[in-house]
Design an enzyme around this catalytic site. Structure first.
Site, PDB file in Angstrom:
ATOM      1  N   CYS A  67      -6.483  11.565 -15.647  1.00 20.26           N
ATOM      2  CA  CYS A  67      -5.823  10.419 -16.280  1.00 20.26           C
ATOM      3  C   CYS A  67      -4.323  10.699 -16.360  1.00 20.26           C
ATOM      4  O   CYS A  67      -3.913  11.733 -16.866  1.00 20.26           O
ATOM      5  CB  CYS A  67      -6.383  10.182 -17.678  1.00 20.26           C
ATOM      6  SG  CYS A  67      -5.501   8.878 -18.559  1.00 20.26           S
ATOM      7  N   CYS A 107      -4.615   2.898 -11.685  1.00 18.85           N
ATOM      8  CA  CYS A 107      -5.189   2.616 -10.373  1.00 18.85           C
ATOM      9  C   CYS A 107      -5.628   3.927  -9.758  1.00 18.85           C
ATOM     10  O   CYS A 107      -4.866   4.882  -9.709  1.00 18.85           O
ATOM     11  CB  CYS A 107      -4.164   1.920  -9.479  1.00 18.85           C
ATOM     12  SG  CYS A 107      -4.764   1.719  -7.799  1.00 18.85           S
ATOM     13  N   CYS A 109      -3.535   4.652  -6.241  1.00 22.62           N
ATOM     14  CA  CYS A 109      -2.104   4.895  -6.107  1.00 22.62           C
ATOM     15  C   CYS A 109      -1.507   5.130  -7.489  1.00 22.62           C
ATOM     16  O   CYS A 109      -2.187   5.033  -8.497  1.00 22.62           O
ATOM     17  CB  CYS A 109      -1.411   3.703  -5.460  1.00 22.62           C
ATOM     18  SG  CYS A 109      -1.428   2.242  -6.496  1.00 22.62           S
ATOM     19  N   CYS A 133      42.230 -21.857   0.133  1.00 17.38           N
ATOM     20  CA  CYS A 133      41.766 -23.237   0.232  1.00 17.38           C
ATOM     21  C   CYS A 133      40.428 -23.330   0.936  1.00 17.38           C
ATOM     22  O   CYS A 133      39.859 -22.327   1.337  1.00 17.38           O
ATOM     23  CB  CYS A 133      42.808 -24.093   0.941  1.00 17.38           C
ATOM     24  SG  CYS A 133      42.932 -23.669   2.678  1.00 17.38           S
TER      25      CYS A 133
END
Lengths: 222, 596
Positions: B271, B329, B332, B383
């Site tokens: 974990c 997950c 990954c 301009c």
């Protein structure tokens, strides 16, 4: 007494009593945990005759973690950084063992000077020099030993002795004076020429392989 | 998930959901293991090896760790060259023993003198070590390590060899020579005092997170057995050492062993939450090939982070947030829950966001493209008469039309629908399309992420509302829980929505994508409706209707979320999704679906 202090004191005393190894240790700032070690350059190497000093810092967890060592004296060696003196040696990292001592580690450094490991380099440019033309490398290493470590100087005393022991940047970098002059003549600053030629490893057999255009190109880069 | 079902039971009167025990297609089968149970399966593996190879369990453990817990390979190698395997793993001293490195101390000198044949193979000596756990055996340990005859046989070494010891022992590490030093060594006989062993072991474990404690002598590859480590951190620890620190080091050591075991096993993952020592076992998600068809979102079952001021009970809403479940997950480390999109695509998307989003936003708001050569131009003054530096095309910054058409209306542009400028703007918009497309998805993705982050505040606000409701109406605590449930649901759905945008960005055009986006739209609409309801002010007379509405909406949102997850998950399993770019593990995109 603190185990670390006892051990370091004992090591310093051992080193003092040992007359055969020629290794000496002295305190820096009166602290036993910051030392300066020194040893003579090994014989039959370009470092022969030089006197090499090493900065030694003893970490809190010594001897269970390795000592921190780096060369104070500039050394031209594939496993020693020519700029910072940092050393690439396994026993200073993961192969450290608590039974190793300051003395044995300094002896290991001494033998590292005898047997460079160009395949695991600390200084890639020096290592390149070593692998491509050993002869030219030896000359530069000897030159560095002479200038920085008080060595006896090159054996063939014909041309470079003319300027005495004055620092010759070209020789320190292990380059040919003619090559540097050639590009300096074009109008590039001398130290930049030396820098580029050294980076490109413009030595020995490589000279024929690197085109002049390539060098000029490098020199023109800001 | 199981936990949700349990929570659901509490509010059964509000929520009637068909959350049967059957696994949904977007979920994976997994189980959470505590450190103890992982240790148990480690022991089973060790016992298995003991039985087959006939070695003691500390040796078997070292062998297994060295071979990354691959039992088959270990057995095969051991059958071929048992000695090599034993030596490589650090369980025994190599047979043709060179005398241990000559060291200063007399005692060791003496032990070097012992015939090398007396160096024992592992079995008996590890027995010695394991029997050392009791403090009374320490003198026996001494004899084992120093006396010349010590390692010859356990029974022989049992006799008191004190007299054979040299007059004074000097530890080769710390150079201490006090007479009451406890001397210890592994089978190699490299002696050091217990203080040094203790400091060395602690330093290895604490500073280097190293579970393989090698002999301190240079070049000696022998590894301390677990029993030796425990001994040095408990009974054999010298008097001066901190008992607490030793205990910490020992438990860290055990954790490191478990981590080593877990890392070697594809079916297990530790974990990742700080301070958590649980392991999740998910056999269905082991291996790289599987995670292209499933999104293995798992949880170790624990909640909260130890040391943070979290309310474990989770009864208050701020507690709910802090004591969040350890969801992650299995495939990954990108984000805890990136359902419905698979790991590879989620990763691509995050990379793209990191690289592009800020630059793209800046380009979008500060530049225009030259209508002739498509160079990106920033107007930083002057301009409106622009001349492209690259192709020298002259155009008007305002309408993007060619300057030549402006005639006498210099420096002011009031034209809009002249042909030239319409064409120019069309070209402009086409070149902007891919950037726009990306920003469309990115902005929605970021928006949901932002909302999810703000949920902390929403929780706090909701908590306040729930209190108010209990005061102003007759509703009880349990009856106002519908609010909390709704907030949780909104947050969960926003996570799903967020990742649907990453998925949609990469989906190839076609019916499948249209369907996907329909589902996404329905969910988004439902979530926004519910959010609005939650944000609306509460008036006493409206509370019953509000409650009804929120409850209904929550159920609906939940349904929609499930539909999205379910549909995408089955899509992955059937291989229905096609991407517009190349994704690892998927077929290459069809030519016509590619997007620049």
């Amino acid at each position: 007494m603190d185990a670390r202090l006892r051990r370091v004191n004992k090591e310093i005393a051992d080193c003092k009593n040992d007359k055969t190894s020629n290794i000496s240790l002295e305190l820096v700032d009166n602290s036993p945990f910051h030392l300066k070690g020194s040893f003579p350059g090994p014989e039959d190497t370009p470092y022969q005759g030089g006197h090499f000093e090493v900065d030694i810092i003893i970490p809190d967890s010594y001897p269970f973690q390795p000592v921190k060592m780096k060369f104070i004296t500039k050394v031209y060696h594939p496993n020693v950084s020519s700029a910072s003196g940092a050393i690439c040696l396994d026993i200073l990292k993961d192969a450290w063992s608590p039974v190793l001592t300051l003395k044995s580690t300094l002896i290991s450094l001494q033998s590292l000077l005898c047997s460079p490991e160009p395949n695991d380099p600390q200084d890639a440019e020096v290592a390149k020099h070593y692998t491509t033309s050993k002869g030219s490398f030896d000359e530069t290493a000897r030159y560095w030993t002479q200038i920085y470590a008080g060595g006896p100087g090159p054996k063939d005393v014909k041309e470079s002795r003319v300027s005495g022991a004055a620092r010759d940047d070209v020789a320190i970098a292990g380059l040919e004076k003619a090559h540097v002059d050639q590009f300096e003549g074009i109008g590039f600053p001398r130290n930049k020429v030396i820098d580029v030629l050294r980076r490109l490893n413009y030595r020995g057999a490589n000279v024929a392989q690197i085109s002049e255009d390539r060098i000029v190109e490098e020199l023109l880069k800001p | 998930m199981d936990d949700d079902d349990m929570e659901m039971d509490d509010y059964n009167d509000d929520f009637k959901l068909n959350t049967g025990p059957k696994r949904k297609s977007y979920e994976v089968d997994y189980s959470s293991l505590s450190q103890t149970s992982v240790e148990k399966s480690m022991r089973e593996d060790v016992d298995h090896i003991c039985g087959i190879l006939g070695v003691e369990s500390p040796v078997a453990a070292l062998l297994l760790r060295h071979q990354a817990w691959n039992k088959e390979r270990l057995i095969e190698k051991y059958m071929e060259t048992p000695t090599t395997v034993l030596v490589e793993s650090g369980a025994t001293v190599p047979e043709p023993v060179a005398a241990p490195t000559p060291v200063r101390s007399h005692s060791v000198d003496k032990s070097t003198a012992s015939p090398s044949s007396s160096r024992r193979a592992t079995r008996s000596s590890s027995k010695l070590l394991s029997s050392l756990t009791s403090p009374t055996r320490l003198s026996f340990q001494k004899s084992n390590s120093i006396s010349p005859s010590g390692t010859a046989s356990p029974s022989k070494s049992r006799k008191d060899t004190k007299s054979e010891e040299p007059e004074s022992f000097v530890c080769p590490i710390c150079f201490d020579d006090s007479p009451d030093l406890k001397q210890l060594a592994l089978d190699c006989g490299h002696v050091a005092c217990s203080g040094c062993w203790n400091a060395y072991t602690t330093s290895k474990i604490r500073d280097e997170a190293e579970h393989s404690i090698r002999c301190m002598t240079e070049g000696c590859a022998l590894v301390a057995s677990d029993d030796f480590v425990r001994n040095i951190l408990s009974d054999a620890a010298p008097a001066g050492t901190d008992v607490h620190e030793n205990a910490v080091a020992w438990s860290r050591f055990q954790e490191l062993l478990v981590r080593n075991f877990v890392a070697a096993n594809q079916k297990l993952k530790f974990c990742p939450y700080p301070g958590c020592t649980n392991t999740v076992s998910c056999p269905s998600a082991a291996g790289k090939s599987v995670i292209t068809s499933i999104v293995p979102t798992v949880s170790c079952g624990a909640r909260g982070i130890p040391g943070s001021s979290s309310d474990k009970a989770g009864s208050s809403s701020s507690g709910v947030l802090q004591a969040r479940e350890h969801v992650f997950c299995f495939g990954c480390t990108i984000e805890s829950d990136h359902r419905p999109v698979v790991c590879a695509v989620a990763k691509l998307w995050l990379q793209k966001c990191e690289d592009d989003s800020e630059t793209a936003n800046w380009i979008k708001s500060n530049t225009k493209e030259c209508s002739q050569c498509q160079s990106t131009i920033e107007k930083n003054g002057g301009c409106n008469h622009m001349t492209c530096k690259k192709c020298k095309y002259e155009f008007c910054w305002v309408c993007m039309g060619p300057w030549s058409e402006h005639g006498t209306a210099w420096y002011s542009c009031n034209r809009y629908d002249e042909k030239g400028s319409i064409d120019a703007r069309d070209a402009q918009s086409r070149s902007r399309a891919s950037l726009e497309r990306y920003l469309h998805y990115y902005n929605r993705w970021a928006n949901h992420e932002q909302s999810a982050k703000l949920s902390v505040e929403l929780y706090a606000k909701t908590e306040k509302k729930m209190e108010d409701m209990q005061i102003t109406s007759e509703l009880t605590w349990i009856e106002v829980q519908f609010m909390k449930k709704a907030v949780e649901e909104v947050e969960k759905c926003r996570m799903t929505l967020k990742w649907t945008y990453a998925m949609a960005y990469y989906l190839a055009r076609g019916n499948e994508k249209d369907l996907f986006e329909d589902n996404q739209r329905d969910l988004e609409k439902a979530v926004e409706d519910l959010s609005e309801l939650l944000e609306s002010p509460i008036e006493t007379e409206n509370i019953p209707t509000l409650r009804q509405k929120v409850t209904d909406k929550t159920v609906y949102v939940q349904k929609r979320n499930e539909i999205v997850l379910e549909d995408t998950a089955t899509g992955f399993q059937d291989g229905r999704w096609r991407w517009n770019i190349t994704v690892d593990g998927f077929e290459d995109p069809l030519e016509d679906s590619k997007v620049d």
